[in-house]
Design a protein around this motif. Structure first.
Motif, PDB file in Angstrom:
ATOM      1  N   PRO A  31       9.855  -2.850  -0.835  1.00  8.19           N
ATOM      2  CA  PRO A  31       8.923  -2.002  -1.743  1.00  8.19           C
ATOM      3  C   PRO A  31       7.513  -1.725  -1.293  1.00  8.19           C
ATOM      4  O   PRO A  31       6.898  -0.791  -1.668  1.00  8.19           O
ATOM      5  N   LEU A  32       7.032  -2.923  -0.744  1.00  9.11           N
ATOM      6  CA  LEU A  32       5.662  -3.024  -0.461  1.00  9.11           C
ATOM      7  C   LEU A  32       5.736  -1.864   0.855  1.00  9.11           C
ATOM      8  O   LEU A  32       4.666  -1.125   0.850  1.00  9.11           O
ATOM      9  N   ASN A  33       6.662  -1.954   1.841  1.00 10.92           N
ATOM     10  CA  ASN A  33       6.240  -0.999   2.899  1.00 10.92           C
ATOM     11  C   ASN A  33       6.495   0.547   2.523  1.00 10.92           C
ATOM     12  O   ASN A  33       5.915   1.382   2.895  1.00 10.92           O
ATOM     13  N   VAL A  34       7.474   0.597   1.341  1.00  8.05           N
ATOM     14  CA  VAL A  34       7.737   2.119   0.746  1.00  8.05           C
ATOM     15  C   VAL A  34       6.318   2.514   0.232  1.00  8.05           C
ATOM     16  O   VAL A  34       5.855   3.821   0.313  1.00  8.05           O
ATOM     17  N   CYS A  35       5.660   1.532  -0.515  1.00  9.32           N
ATOM     18  CA  CYS A  35       4.563   1.782  -1.238  1.00  9.32           C
ATOM     19  C   CYS A  35       3.383   2.180  -0.384  1.00  9.32           C
ATOM     20  O   CYS A  35       2.686   3.002  -0.419  1.00  9.32           O
ATOM     21  N   ARG A  36       3.252   1.284   0.748  1.00 11.42           N
ATOM     22  CA  ARG A  36       2.261   1.754   1.921  1.00 11.42           C
ATOM     23  C   ARG A  36       2.394   2.941   2.569  1.00 11.42           C
ATOM     24  O   ARG A  36       1.265   3.730   2.746  1.00 11.42           O
ATOM     25  N   HIS A  37       3.800   3.266   2.701  1.00 13.44           N
ATOM     26  CA  HIS A  37       3.949   4.625   3.406  1.00 13.44           C
ATOM     27  C   HIS A  37       3.570   5.949   2.479  1.00 13.44           C
ATOM     28  O   HIS A  37       2.938   6.801   2.738  1.00 13.44           O
ATOM     29  N   LYS A  38       3.995   5.706   1.269  1.00 12.51           N
ATOM     30  CA  LYS A  38       3.615   6.738   0.193  1.00 12.51           C
ATOM     31  C   LYS A  38       2.136   6.955  -0.194  1.00 12.51           C
ATOM     32  O   LYS A  38       1.925   7.947  -0.280  1.00 12.51           O
ATOM     33  N   GLU A  39       1.303   5.684   0.090  1.00 17.82           N
ATOM     34  CA  GLU A  39       0.015   5.867  -0.124  1.00 17.82           C
ATOM     35  C   GLU A  39      -0.963   6.119   0.918  1.00 17.82           C
ATOM     36  O   GLU A  39      -2.107   5.566   0.957  1.00 17.82           O
ATOM     37  N   ASN A  40      -0.320   6.091   2.070  1.00 15.79           N
ATOM     38  CA  ASN A  40      -1.038   6.241   3.472  1.00 15.79           C
ATOM     39  C   ASN A  40      -1.856   5.143   3.645  1.00 15.79           C
ATOM     40  O   ASN A  40      -2.909   5.293   4.328  1.00 15.79           O
ATOM     41  N   TYR A  41      -1.354   4.011   3.591  1.00 12.56           N
ATOM     42  CA  TYR A  41      -1.810   2.487   3.832  1.00 12.56           C
ATOM     43  C   TYR A  41      -3.261   2.304   3.436  1.00 12.56           C
ATOM     44  O   TYR A  41      -3.928   1.697   4.026  1.00 12.56           O
ATOM     45  N   LEU A  42      -3.612   3.152   2.304  1.00 10.79           N
ATOM     46  CA  LEU A  42      -4.794   2.865   1.693  1.00 10.79           C
ATOM     47  C   LEU A  42      -4.853   1.328   1.165  1.00 10.79           C
ATOM     48  O   LEU A  42      -4.165   0.918   0.527  1.00 10.79           O
ATOM     49  N   PRO A  43      -6.092   0.661   1.509  1.00 14.47           N
ATOM     50  CA  PRO A  43      -6.073  -0.815   1.338  1.00 14.47           C
ATOM     51  C   PRO A  43      -6.014  -1.170  -0.197  1.00 14.47           C
ATOM     52  O   PRO A  43      -5.770  -2.312  -0.667  1.00 14.47           O
ATOM     53  N   TRP A  44      -6.624  -0.159  -0.988  1.00 11.42           N
ATOM     54  CA  TRP A  44      -6.825  -0.602  -2.404  1.00 11.42           C
ATOM     55  C   TRP A  44      -5.612  -0.076  -3.243  1.00 11.42           C
ATOM     56  O   TRP A  44      -5.341  -0.306  -4.431  1.00 11.42           O
ATOM     57  N   LYS A  45      -4.497   0.400  -2.488  1.00 10.05           N
ATOM     58  CA  LYS A  45      -3.345   0.828  -3.207  1.00 10.05           C
ATOM     59  C   LYS A  45      -2.260  -0.248  -2.866  1.00 10.05           C
ATOM     60  O   LYS A  45      -2.573  -1.066  -2.147  1.00 10.05           O
TER      61      LYS A  45
END
Length: 81
Positions: A31-45
């Protein structure tokens, strides 16, 4: 480590996790990788997901270090006998 943090082999394959990341915390990494991909790897997301995953990694490291220390202590005790 609780088995709920380990994803099945088919889940890891579906998430395309590299072999090096298929460990005790793999179910938290997906789920972390899914979130990172969805949020364009923004560090504060995805901070919550990242913190949970990093805590799992730390706990697993501490468990392994305690096991190693116990094994070394037992080996030293056997050598002294």
């Amino acid at each position: 480590m609780a088995s709920s943090t380990t994803a099945s082999e088919s889940e890891m394959a579906a998430a395309r996790l590299p072999l090096g990341w298929r460990d005790q915390c793999s179910a938290l990494l997906i789920p972390l990788n899914v979130c990172r991909h969805k949020e364009n790897y923004l560090p504060w997301k995805c901070e919550d997901e990242r913190h949970i995953y990093e805590k799992c990694q730390y706990d697993d490291y501490m468990r392994r270090m305690k096991l190693l220390a116990r094994q070394k202590k037992e080996a030293a005790a056997e050598a002294d006998e």
